[in-house]
Design an enzyme around this catalytic site. Structure first.
Site, PDB file in Angstrom:
ATOM      1  N   GLU A   1     -37.639  11.069  13.811  1.00 44.88           N
ATOM      2  CA  GLU A   1     -37.310   9.650  13.896  1.00 44.88           C
ATOM      3  C   GLU A   1     -37.326   9.341  15.391  1.00 44.88           C
ATOM      4  O   GLU A   1     -36.488   9.829  16.145  1.00 44.88           O
ATOM      5  CB  GLU A   1     -35.917   9.356  13.310  1.00 44.88           C
ATOM      6  CG  GLU A   1     -35.799   9.541  11.802  1.00 44.88           C
ATOM      7  CD  GLU A   1     -36.354   8.368  10.998  1.00 44.88           C
ATOM      8  OE1 GLU A   1     -36.762   7.350  11.603  1.00 44.88           O
ATOM      9  OE2 GLU A   1     -36.382   8.476   9.758  1.00 44.88           O
TER      10      GLU A   1
ATOM     11  N   TYR B   1     -29.153  10.552   5.827  1.00 41.14           N
ATOM     12  CA  TYR B   1     -28.601  10.126   4.536  1.00 41.14           C
ATOM     13  C   TYR B   1     -29.316  10.882   3.428  1.00 41.14           C
ATOM     14  O   TYR B   1     -30.333  11.542   3.660  1.00 41.14           O
ATOM     15  CB  TYR B   1     -28.749   8.619   4.309  1.00 41.14           C
ATOM     16  CG  TYR B   1     -30.079   7.997   4.718  1.00 41.14           C
ATOM     17  CD1 TYR B   1     -30.099   6.884   5.555  1.00 41.14           C
ATOM     18  CD2 TYR B   1     -31.301   8.507   4.280  1.00 41.14           C
ATOM     19  CE1 TYR B   1     -31.298   6.302   5.942  1.00 41.14           C
ATOM     20  CE2 TYR B   1     -32.499   7.928   4.671  1.00 41.14           C
ATOM     21  CZ  TYR B   1     -32.481   6.824   5.496  1.00 41.14           C
ATOM     22  OH  TYR B   1     -33.665   6.240   5.890  1.00 41.14           O
TER      23      TYR B   1
ATOM     24  N   HIS C   1     -44.453   4.497   7.080  1.00 47.19           N
ATOM     25  CA  HIS C   1     -43.699   3.255   6.924  1.00 47.19           C
ATOM     26  C   HIS C   1     -44.264   2.263   7.928  1.00 47.19           C
ATOM     27  O   HIS C   1     -44.155   2.459   9.132  1.00 47.19           O
ATOM     28  CB  HIS C   1     -42.202   3.478   7.186  1.00 47.19           C
ATOM     29  CG  HIS C   1     -41.500   4.195   6.085  1.00 47.19           C
ATOM     30  ND1 HIS C   1     -40.516   5.130   6.290  1.00 47.19           N
ATOM     31  CD2 HIS C   1     -41.637   4.101   4.736  1.00 47.19           C
ATOM     32  CE1 HIS C   1     -40.073   5.589   5.125  1.00 47.19           C
ATOM     33  NE2 HIS C   1     -40.748   4.979   4.163  1.00 47.19           N
ATOM     34  N   SER C   2     -44.872   1.206   7.382  1.00 52.45           N
ATOM     35  CA  SER C   2     -45.711   0.377   8.240  1.00 52.45           C
ATOM     36  C   SER C   2     -44.992  -0.344   9.378  1.00 52.45           C
ATOM     37  O   SER C   2     -45.598  -0.609  10.397  1.00 52.45           O
ATOM     38  CB  SER C   2     -46.481  -0.639   7.400  1.00 52.45           C
ATOM     39  OG  SER C   2     -45.695  -1.131   6.342  1.00 52.45           O
ATOM     40  N   ARG C   3     -43.699  -0.646   9.226  1.00 53.94           N
ATOM     41  CA  ARG C   3     -43.025  -1.382  10.292  1.00 53.94           C
ATOM     42  C   ARG C   3     -42.693  -0.509  11.493  1.00 53.94           C
ATOM     43  O   ARG C   3     -42.293  -1.020  12.542  1.00 53.94           O
ATOM     44  CB  ARG C   3     -41.755  -2.052   9.775  1.00 53.94           C
ATOM     45  CG  ARG C   3     -40.682  -1.103   9.237  1.00 53.94           C
ATOM     46  CD  ARG C   3     -39.600  -1.899   8.515  1.00 53.94           C
ATOM     47  NE  ARG C   3     -38.546  -1.064   7.951  1.00 53.94           N
ATOM     48  CZ  ARG C   3     -37.733  -1.469   6.970  1.00 53.94           C
ATOM     49  NH1 ARG C   3     -37.863  -2.676   6.452  1.00 53.94           N
ATOM     50  NH2 ARG C   3     -36.790  -0.663   6.522  1.00 53.94           N
TER      51      ARG C   3
ATOM     52  N   SER D   1     -39.744   6.136  12.590  1.00 56.78           N
ATOM     53  CA  SER D   1     -38.771   5.608  13.558  1.00 56.78           C
ATOM     54  C   SER D   1     -37.793   4.734  12.750  1.00 56.78           C
ATOM     55  O   SER D   1     -38.142   4.295  11.662  1.00 56.78           O
ATOM     56  CB  SER D   1     -39.466   4.777  14.641  1.00 56.78           C
ATOM     57  OG  SER D   1     -39.838   3.486  14.171  1.00 56.78           O
ATOM     58  N   TYR D   2     -36.626   4.333  13.189  1.00 57.53           N
ATOM     59  CA  TYR D   2     -36.053   4.763  14.460  1.00 57.53           C
ATOM     60  C   TYR D   2     -34.766   5.531  14.185  1.00 57.53           C
ATOM     61  O   TYR D   2     -34.306   5.536  13.048  1.00 57.53           O
ATOM     62  CB  TYR D   2     -35.767   3.521  15.313  1.00 57.53           C
ATOM     63  CG  TYR D   2     -34.823   2.540  14.698  1.00 57.53           C
ATOM     64  CD1 TYR D   2     -35.305   1.518  13.849  1.00 57.53           C
ATOM     65  CD2 TYR D   2     -33.444   2.598  14.908  1.00 57.53           C
ATOM     66  CE1 TYR D   2     -34.440   0.606  13.249  1.00 57.53           C
ATOM     67  CE2 TYR D   2     -32.569   1.690  14.315  1.00 57.53           C
ATOM     68  CZ  TYR D   2     -33.068   0.699  13.499  1.00 57.53           C
ATOM     69  OH  TYR D   2     -32.201  -0.208  12.896  1.00 57.53           O
TER      70      TYR D   2
ATOM     71  N   ASN E   1     -42.155   7.226   1.231  1.00 64.99           N
ATOM     72  CA  ASN E   1     -41.348   8.397   1.532  1.00 64.99           C
ATOM     73  C   ASN E   1     -40.240   8.618   0.510  1.00 64.99           C
ATOM     74  O   ASN E   1     -39.227   9.237   0.795  1.00 64.99           O
ATOM     75  CB  ASN E   1     -40.746   8.322   2.944  1.00 64.99           C
ATOM     76  CG  ASN E   1     -40.333   9.698   3.483  1.00 64.99           C
ATOM     77  OD1 ASN E   1     -40.922  10.713   3.102  1.00 64.99           O
ATOM     78  ND2 ASN E   1     -39.326   9.735   4.343  1.00 64.99           N
ATOM     79  N   ARG E   2     -40.449   8.082  -0.694  1.00 71.14           N
ATOM     80  CA  ARG E   2     -39.567   8.402  -1.821  1.00 71.14           C
ATOM     81  C   ARG E   2     -40.430   8.718  -3.040  1.00 71.14           C
ATOM     82  O   ARG E   2     -39.906   8.917  -4.137  1.00 71.14           O
ATOM     83  CB  ARG E   2     -38.641   7.219  -2.172  1.00 71.14           C
ATOM     84  CG  ARG E   2     -37.690   6.770  -1.053  1.00 71.14           C
ATOM     85  CD  ARG E   2     -36.594   7.791  -0.777  1.00 71.14           C
ATOM     86  NE  ARG E   2     -35.617   7.314   0.201  1.00 71.14           N
ATOM     87  CZ  ARG E   2     -35.817   7.340   1.520  1.00 71.14           C
ATOM     88  NH1 ARG E   2     -36.942   7.823   2.023  1.00 71.14           N
ATOM     89  NH2 ARG E   2     -34.880   6.870   2.338  1.00 71.14           N
TER      90      ARG E   2
END
Lengths: 419, 177
Positions: free
Chosen positions: A380, A358, A179-181, A307-308, A254-255
């Site tokens: 995470e 979740y 996840h790039s952010r 993260s996070y 990631n889905r």
């Protein structure tokens, strides 16, 4: 003349030729005008190929001559029989050229590792890819770089391989930056990869691990997204693939895995941050890893770093039923989290994905687990929301430092529990 | 669960002062999420035990600094991409955080978890009265959906009168975002 020599030397060096083997440079001092004339005549004899680095001008002032190896005897006889005094300034020109080339390469290497990559700041893709090459250069017998595919926008997908030999040894897979952010993750990845390379042979745990197992580490797992966080939107999460029929771009990598794919723990809306994509493994970034792990056939652990939230998670995300190895994974997570907290007091929660964070469908670790990789974990990293994705760079090294013992705990457990 | 009303949670928590790690306050709270209409904010009742560090001095320094600015304060991207916050912007960030707390409360359900991700833009609005006013555009991160939601909020503050959000609304997101 000199320019031609330099050019020839560069070309030769580039082609690894030994153009000047045995050549010598003689310092010649003519004592009168007659000797000056004789030296000039020497230069005019084409077949000797004498190359003046410094021309004879007036008596008493030295001239420097590069004499090719095959002409050495003839030139020296000429000088001696005419009583022209000379000394050997350079015994072997090729040796000097080789020496210089080596020095140049060494200083470039030293420059790259001591102008020192700054582990305490965030970097661009180019900087990270360059650093990877430096790491390989600095640890050539341990680390190599392989390409497992290309991103949607045709960026190479690089994986660092840590191996002390063997053939298709049981392996541990690590990835950051899916996840790039989540910038803290590749930053931690870089520090960790460096740490693995440095500690092999020093730290007993990592040494034992690498003596029997290989480690594969993909640092920039979503390079298109990562580039986009630098150029346009710091909070971009997904890939940058175009979605047919939609103005919205990107799939949540990631889905996109084939484990509970398409369920309620993901979205079917291309504009959503958790859009699962048109079909499992539609994303080249995901497919590359699937293909790699499947064809490798001997991956024993997958650790995917995000993260996070400060959590250590294991399957499942797509169902509430506990994984068959829930107890073992839970105990291992508990230990890892405790060792992480021991460093700076950072508190992590742990448990299955669905219980702890979740419901999430189509995740990396669920796919890995369902495909035989028992020790599948998701981290995470810091923090819990104060800075979130915009974690200050001053926290990079502390985060990586505290995560290290947790990673080691998992890897050691994998080593000690072969299956 | 409370029939026909909603679901109530009883919480015991410890509040920690972000600016003073040793400063903690015990707190008990009751949160009631209403059944049906999700547009009503959850009811919150709480009690605290203990006192947090007094911030009067820092409050006044900040208040006077802003009041005496020639030109209205304007800033963007707090923190920046690298997580940096210029020291003089720290109170602006803390104020946004407090105000965002209100916005988050008003928009929370049992299935949301919001955090303030970034201040995209902040502009001071000069007032003739004693209050400071700031027009913020913030980005909220919602954990479950992973969405980033731009939100506008108008914030009033005074050292003695505290924080007030007088207006707030979610902003439309650009498809490229």
């Amino acid at each position: 003349m000199k320019i031609l020599l330099v050019f020839a030397a560069l070309v030769a060096a580039a082609c690894n030729e030994k153009l000047f083997a045995g050549d010598q440079v003689l310092r010649v001092t003519a004592s009168d005008e007659e000797q000056i004339a004789q030296l000039r005549m020497l230069g005019e004899q084409e077949e000797l190929q004498v190359d003046f680095w410094r021309h004879p001008t007036i008596p008493g002032r030295p001239a420097d001559l590069r004499v090719p190896f095959r002409s050495l005897q003839a030139v020296k006889i000429f000088l001696e029989s005419n009583s022209i005094s000379y000394s050997i300034m350079i015994e072997d020109v090729q040796e000097l050229v080789d020496e210089e080339k080596k020095t140049m390469m060494m200083s470039r290497r030293i420059e790259r590792s001591t102008s020192t990559f700054d582990f305490a700041s965030y970097h661009t893709i180019e900087e990270i890819y360059n650093w990877m090459d430096t790491l390989v250069d600095n640890h050539p017998s341990l680390v190599s770089k392989i390409q497992i595919g290309e991103s949607y926008e045709n960026r190479p997908l690089y994986v660092l391989k840590f191996s002390t030999g063997g053939s298709n040894r049981p392996a541990i897979w690590l990835d950051t930056g899916i996840h790039s952010r989540e910038w803290i993750t590749p930053a931690t990845g870089i520090w960790t990869a460096n740490k693995i390379a440095e500690e092999y042979g020093q730290d007993p745990s990592i040494t034992a691990i690498l003596d029997s197992m290989d480690i594969f580490f993909e640092i920039v797992t979503n390079p298109d997204g990562f580039a986009f966080t630098h150029s346009s939107n710091r909070l971009w999460r997904k890939t940058r693939s175009i979605n047919a029929g939609s103005r919205c771009v990107g799939v949540d990598p990631n889905r996109n895995w084939d484990a509970g794919f398409g369920g309620p723990g993901s979205s079917s809306n291309p504009c959503s941050e958790t859009y699962h994509g048109p079909y499992p493994h539609s994303e080249s970034e995901v497919k590359a890893i699937v293909d790699f792990i499947s064809s490798h056939g001997n991956v024993k652990s997958v650790i995917s770093i995000h993260s996070y939230s400060q959590m250590l998670l294991f399957p499942y995300g797509y169902k509430t039923a506990p994984a068959p190895h829930h107890q073992e994974l839970n105990e291992l997570a508990k230990k890892a989290v405790s060792d992480l907290a021991a460093v700076y007091g950072t508190k992590y929660t742990y448990g299955s994905i669905v219980d702890t964070i979740y419901r999430a469908d189509g995740t990396t670790v669920d796919w890995a687990y369902d495909n035989g990789v028992k020790y599948s974990f998701t981290f995470e990293l810091r923090d819990t929301g104060r800075y979130g994705f915009l974690l200050p760079s001053t926290q990079i090294i502390p985060t990586a430092t505290e995560t290290w013992p947790a990673l080691l705990d998992i890897m050691v457990h994998v080593l000690e529990h072969p299956y | 669960d409370i029939d026909d009303v909603g679901r109530k949670y009883h919480l015991e928590l410890v509040l920690e002062d972000v600016l003073d790690k040793d400063g903690t306050v015990n707190c008990t709270a009751e949160v009631l999420y209403h059944l049906g209409n999700k547009n009503i904010a959850p009811d919150v009742h709480f009690t605290t035990e203990g006192e947090l560090k007094n911030t009067d001095e820092a409050d006044n320094v900040f208040y006077n600094r802003i009041k005496s600015l020639e030109k209205e304060l304007v800033a963007e991207n707090i923190p920046d991409s690298h997580g940096n916050v210029p020291p003089e912007m720290e109170p602006i960030r803390l104020l946004a955080w407090a105000a965002a707390g209100y916005v988050i409360w008003q928009n929370s359900t049992e299935n949301t978890k919001f955090q303030l991700a970034q201040i995209k833009h902040v502009k001071q609005v000069k007032r003739s009265d004693e209050y400071l006013e700031f027009d913020y555009t913030i980005l909220l991160h919602e954990m479950v959906s992973q969405e980033i939601i731009p939100w506008q909020m108008t914030v009033l503050w005074h050292p003695q009168h505290g924080v007030q959000v007088t207006q707030d609304s979610p902003q439309p997101k650009h498809p490229s975002e």
